[in-house]
Design a protein around this motif. Sequence first.
Motif, PDB file in Angstrom:
ATOM      1  N   PHE A  77      28.827  48.718  68.407  1.00  0.00           N
ATOM      2  CA  PHE A  77      29.791  48.598  69.499  1.00  0.00           C
ATOM      3  C   PHE A  77      30.446  49.942  69.805  1.00  0.00           C
ATOM      4  CE2 PHE A  77      33.838  47.721  71.466  1.00  0.00           C
ATOM      5  CZ  PHE A  77      33.651  46.581  72.217  1.00  0.00           C
ATOM      6  N   LEU A 119      27.620  39.506  70.283  1.00  0.00           N
ATOM      7  CA  LEU A 119      27.651  40.551  71.304  1.00  0.00           C
ATOM      8  C   LEU A 119      26.577  40.234  72.340  1.00  0.00           C
ATOM      9  CD1 LEU A 119      28.136  43.668  68.995  1.00  0.00           C
ATOM     10  CD2 LEU A 119      29.874  42.467  70.348  1.00  0.00           C
ATOM     11  N   VAL A 162      26.816  43.833  76.181  1.00  0.00           N
ATOM     12  CA  VAL A 162      27.596  45.011  75.809  1.00  0.00           C
ATOM     13  C   VAL A 162      27.347  46.065  76.884  1.00  0.00           C
ATOM     14  CG1 VAL A 162      28.167  46.597  73.920  1.00  0.00           C
ATOM     15  CG2 VAL A 162      27.208  44.356  73.416  1.00  0.00           C
ATOM     16  N   TRP A 165      31.407  38.244  73.117  1.00  0.00           N
ATOM     17  CA  TRP A 165      31.711  39.400  73.962  1.00  0.00           C
ATOM     18  C   TRP A 165      30.639  39.459  75.047  1.00  0.00           C
ATOM     19  CZ3 TRP A 165      35.591  43.072  74.198  1.00  0.00           C
ATOM     20  CH2 TRP A 165      35.340  44.218  74.949  1.00  0.00           C
TER      21      TRP A 165
END
Length: 221
Positions: free
Chosen positions: A18, A41, A44, A78
Amino acid sequence: MNKALKLLGRINLKTIYFNFKYFPFGMAIRLPVLISNNVFLYKVKGQVIINGPIKTGLIQIGYGKVGIADFKRSRAIWEVEGDVIFNGRSYIMHGCKIHVMKNAQLIIGDGFNMSVECVIIAQKRIRIGKNSGISWESLVMDTDFHHIYDENGIEFNHPKEIIIGDNVWVACKCTILKGAVIPSGCVVAANSMITKTLIEEKCIYGGNPLRVLKSDITWKY
């Protein structure tokens, strides 16, 4: 020393990925964002911007324990294609979902805390002031997702910016929808829905229909 060891214990491959995905090397190596292994994730993309001094663990996502959370079966997500701007320290707990669409912005003030199983969805812009918090299982969403048209074929349910002021506490299971404005110093009572601009600062808002329950209040964690 104990705090430093705790932060070191949270460094994993997701955290490294990340930070080096979003930040230049000199900043990424300091690992300002810590990501729990229990965070998915999904996307991203976009940008993550941190304003202010950079230090390890300034922002933490997917940690923290509250009794209502199912730590074995639930996970944070995310999903970001737009911009997420942190203006200082943020603590986003286990099971939270962050979805920022392309060209949208999520702006988070210093000292932000979000409890477990909350959802933030931004298609336009969501702004949260400093020292504000959102309790468990709350939803903040500036879009209807679906398109609705009038009799002339004109779409009328466009996304609208949400503004949450400084030192605001949103209690559990609240819903904050597009166009909502919550003034600084306010508390939103549990299970409330906000769909409009609230005017008075330092008030408790709640009830159905929503109204001022108490004025001239102060609150703290």
